[in-house]
Design a protein around this motif. Structure first.
Motif, PDB file in Angstrom:
ATOM      1  N   ILE A 297       0.837  -1.204   0.000  1.00 43.10           N
ATOM      2  CA  ILE A 297       0.000   0.000   0.000  1.00 43.10           C
ATOM      3  C   ILE A 297       0.868   1.248   0.000  1.00 43.10           C
ATOM      4  N   ARG A 298       1.941   1.227   0.771  1.00 46.10           N
ATOM      5  CA  ARG A 298       2.857   2.378   0.768  1.00 46.10           C
ATOM      6  C   ARG A 298       3.441   2.585  -0.624  1.00 46.10           C
ATOM      7  N   ALA A 299       3.763   1.500  -1.316  1.00 41.75           N
ATOM      8  CA  ALA A 299       4.324   1.602  -2.664  1.00 41.75           C
ATOM      9  C   ALA A 299       3.315   2.243  -3.621  1.00 41.75           C
ATOM     10  N   LYS A 300       2.038   1.879  -3.486  1.00 40.14           N
ATOM     11  CA  LYS A 300       1.017   2.479  -4.340  1.00 40.14           C
ATOM     12  C   LYS A 300       0.876   3.969  -4.071  1.00 40.14           C
ATOM     13  N   LEU A 301       0.943   4.355  -2.794  1.00 37.40           N
ATOM     14  CA  LEU A 301       0.848   5.773  -2.448  1.00 37.40           C
ATOM     15  C   LEU A 301       2.046   6.555  -2.987  1.00 37.40           C
ATOM     16  N   MET A 302       3.228   5.975  -2.899  1.00 36.21           N
ATOM     17  CA  MET A 302       4.418   6.640  -3.435  1.00 36.21           C
ATOM     18  C   MET A 302       4.327   6.777  -4.951  1.00 36.21           C
ATOM     19  N   ALA A 303       3.822   5.727  -5.617  1.00 34.12           N
ATOM     20  CA  ALA A 303       3.671   5.772  -7.072  1.00 34.12           C
ATOM     21  C   ALA A 303       2.621   6.810  -7.476  1.00 34.12           C
ATOM     22  N   ALA A 304       1.542   6.898  -6.699  1.00 35.57           N
ATOM     23  CA  ALA A 304       0.502   7.881  -6.988  1.00 35.57           C
ATOM     24  C   ALA A 304       1.047   9.299  -6.864  1.00 35.57           C
ATOM     25  N   ARG A 305       1.854   9.523  -5.828  1.00 36.69           N
ATOM     26  CA  ARG A 305       2.438  10.851  -5.663  1.00 36.69           C
ATOM     27  C   ARG A 305       3.387  11.169  -6.809  1.00 36.69           C
ATOM     28  N   ALA A 306       4.205  10.207  -7.215  1.00 36.50           N
ATOM     29  CA  ALA A 306       5.146  10.425  -8.318  1.00 36.50           C
ATOM     30  C   ALA A 306       4.413  10.723  -9.622  1.00 36.50           C
ATOM     31  N   ALA A 307       3.185  10.192  -9.744  1.00 35.63           N
ATOM     32  CA  ALA A 307       2.405  10.394 -10.961  1.00 35.63           C
ATOM     33  C   ALA A 307       1.602  11.691 -10.939  1.00 35.63           C
ATOM     34  N   GLY A 308       1.711  12.451  -9.842  1.00 35.15           N
ATOM     35  CA  GLY A 308       1.058  13.762  -9.803  1.00 35.15           C
ATOM     36  C   GLY A 308      -0.031  13.934  -8.780  1.00 35.15           C
ATOM     37  N   ALA A 309      -0.321  12.899  -7.980  1.00 39.60           N
ATOM     38  CA  ALA A 309      -1.346  13.008  -6.947  1.00 39.60           C
ATOM     39  C   ALA A 309      -0.718  13.611  -5.693  1.00 39.60           C
ATOM     40  N   THR A 310      -0.695  14.920  -5.605  1.00 39.73           N
ATOM     41  CA  THR A 310       0.038  15.603  -4.537  1.00 39.73           C
ATOM     42  C   THR A 310      -0.868  16.159  -3.433  1.00 39.73           C
ATOM     43  N   GLU A 311      -2.178  15.911  -3.526  1.00 36.38           N
ATOM     44  CA  GLU A 311      -3.089  16.384  -2.484  1.00 36.38           C
ATOM     45  C   GLU A 311      -3.294  15.294  -1.430  1.00 36.38           C
ATOM     46  N   ASP A 312      -4.223  15.525  -0.511  1.00 37.83           N
ATOM     47  CA  ASP A 312      -4.403  14.639   0.646  1.00 37.83           C
ATOM     48  C   ASP A 312      -5.273  13.424   0.329  1.00 37.83           C
ATOM     49  N   PHE A 313      -4.912  12.308   0.946  1.00 37.80           N
ATOM     50  CA  PHE A 313      -5.800  11.142   1.026  1.00 37.80           C
ATOM     51  C   PHE A 313      -6.367  11.151   2.439  1.00 37.80           C
ATOM     52  N   LYS A 314      -7.689  11.062   2.566  1.00 36.89           N
ATOM     53  CA  LYS A 314      -8.269  11.194   3.901  1.00 36.89           C
ATOM     54  C   LYS A 314      -9.484  10.289   4.092  1.00 36.89           C
ATOM     55  N   LEU A 315      -9.755  10.003   5.343  1.00 38.52           N
ATOM     56  CA  LEU A 315     -10.969   9.291   5.749  1.00 38.52           C
ATOM     57  C   LEU A 315     -11.770  10.216   6.639  1.00 38.52           C
ATOM     58  N   GLU A 316     -12.963  10.582   6.177  1.00 38.82           N
ATOM     59  CA  GLU A 316     -13.884  11.407   6.955  1.00 38.82           C
ATOM     60  C   GLU A 316     -15.298  10.915   6.714  1.00 38.82           C
ATOM     61  N   ASP A 317     -16.058  10.767   7.773  1.00 43.27           N
ATOM     62  CA  ASP A 317     -17.461  10.344   7.674  1.00 43.27           C
ATOM     63  C   ASP A 317     -17.613   9.050   6.872  1.00 43.27           C
ATOM     64  N   GLY A 318     -16.624   8.172   7.017  1.00 44.85           N
ATOM     65  CA  GLY A 318     -16.705   6.873   6.373  1.00 44.85           C
ATOM     66  C   GLY A 318     -16.219   6.833   4.937  1.00 44.85           C
ATOM     67  N   TRP A 319     -15.892   7.980   4.349  1.00 48.85           N
ATOM     68  CA  TRP A 319     -15.438   8.028   2.957  1.00 48.85           C
ATOM     69  C   TRP A 319     -13.923   8.236   2.896  1.00 48.85           C
ATOM     70  N   VAL A 320     -13.247   7.351   2.183  1.00 52.36           N
ATOM     71  CA  VAL A 320     -11.829   7.541   1.871  1.00 52.36           C
ATOM     72  C   VAL A 320     -11.782   8.292   0.555  1.00 52.36           C
ATOM     73  N   SER A 321     -11.185   9.465   0.546  1.00 54.36           N
ATOM     74  CA  SER A 321     -11.297  10.319  -0.635  1.00 54.36           C
ATOM     75  C   SER A 321      -9.985  11.021  -0.975  1.00 54.36           C
ATOM     76  N   TYR A 322      -9.963  11.515  -2.202  1.00 53.66           N
ATOM     77  CA  TYR A 322      -8.857  12.330  -2.696  1.00 53.66           C
ATOM     78  C   TYR A 322      -9.478  13.422  -3.556  1.00 53.66           C
ATOM     79  N   ALA A 323      -9.033  14.674  -3.387  1.00 54.36           N
ATOM     80  CA  ALA A 323      -9.546  15.797  -4.178  1.00 54.36           C
ATOM     81  C   ALA A 323      -8.397  16.669  -4.646  1.00 54.36           C
ATOM     82  N   GLU A 324      -8.530  17.222  -5.846  1.00 56.35           N
ATOM     83  CA  GLU A 324      -7.533  18.148  -6.365  1.00 56.35           C
ATOM     84  C   GLU A 324      -8.231  19.229  -7.173  1.00 56.35           C
ATOM     85  N   ARG A 325      -7.580  20.371  -7.299  1.00 58.18           N
ATOM     86  CA  ARG A 325      -8.161  21.470  -8.062  1.00 58.18           C
ATOM     87  C   ARG A 325      -8.223  21.099  -9.532  1.00 58.18           C
TER      88      ARG A 325
END
Length: 209
Positions: A146-174
């Motif tokens: 899982i850490r490897a996937k997160l590192m790969a996602a960041r390298a590919a441009g996913a530089t915003e937050d991954f979060k769990l709130e109100d039961g939803w695991v989400s990612y948002a970017e402008r």
């Protein structure tokens, strides 16, 4: 004569703006429709505004609720448009987490008392500022794949937050769903969000009395 020219010119600008808005809306709808077809989800209407109905993609995939949506923050010159993807975790109660890239913002957060956890992986700990309501379990559950996937996602441009709130695991970017690049990135993150939802479920089960 000059007032007439002004009116004609002004009317042309308004028409051009309205055309651009409608063109962007149609492109967003087309991109979301293609996304929904690829993932076996549905396109649904959300809020209505003067520029037309807004749409999102939602449904169930691999036993979990999945959603792609857009939202805005701020107003006026500070108004920002965001696109997001989320996977709903099951039975996680009030558990929360946030994985944020390390930087000036995280240093400021630490100055104001924010507590991060580390997982013992130097590269990962240097890249991510991890906060959670369950520090005794969450770091352990972030296993190497899982850490490897997160590192790969960041390298590919996913530089915003991954979060769990109100039961939803989400990612948002402008951005906007009219951009194929944003749509492709959010779609590529669905497997990561599934993994994080599984992690949250495991942690929640571990803390149950």
């Amino acid at each position: 004569m000059e007032p007439l020219i002004f009116l004609v010119s002004g009317g042309g600008v308004i028409a051009l703006v309205l055309w651009a808005i409608q063109h962007d809306r149609k492109k967003r709808r087309a991109n979301l429709t293609s996304l929904a077809q690829r993932l076996g989800l549905e396109v649904g209407a959300t809020e209505k505004s003067w520029v037309g109905t807004q749409f999102e993609v939602r449904g169930q995939r691999l036993g979990k609720d999945v959603r792609f949506w857009s939202f805005t923050t701020g107003s006026g010159k500070s108004r920002r448009h965001w696109v997001a993807v989320g996977v709903r975790a099951k039975d996680v109660g009030e558990m929360k987490f946030n994985l944020q890239r390390q930087g000036f913002g995280t240093r400021v957060a630490e100055w104001f008392g924010a507590k991060e956890i580390t997982v013992g992986d130097r590269a990962f700990d240097d890249a991510w500022f991890v906060r959670t309501s369950e520090p005794d379990y969450f770091g352990v559950a972030l296993v190497a794949p899982i850490r490897a996937k997160l590192m790969a996602a960041r390298a590919a441009g996913a530089t915003e937050d991954f979060k769990l709130e109100d039961g939803w695991v989400s990612y948002a970017e402008r951005g906007s769903f009219s951009s194929e690049r944003h749509v492709a990135r959010l779609e590529s993150l669905v497997p990561v969000l599934y993994d994080l939802a599984d992690v949250a479920e495991v942690c929640a089960a571990a803390i149950k009395p």
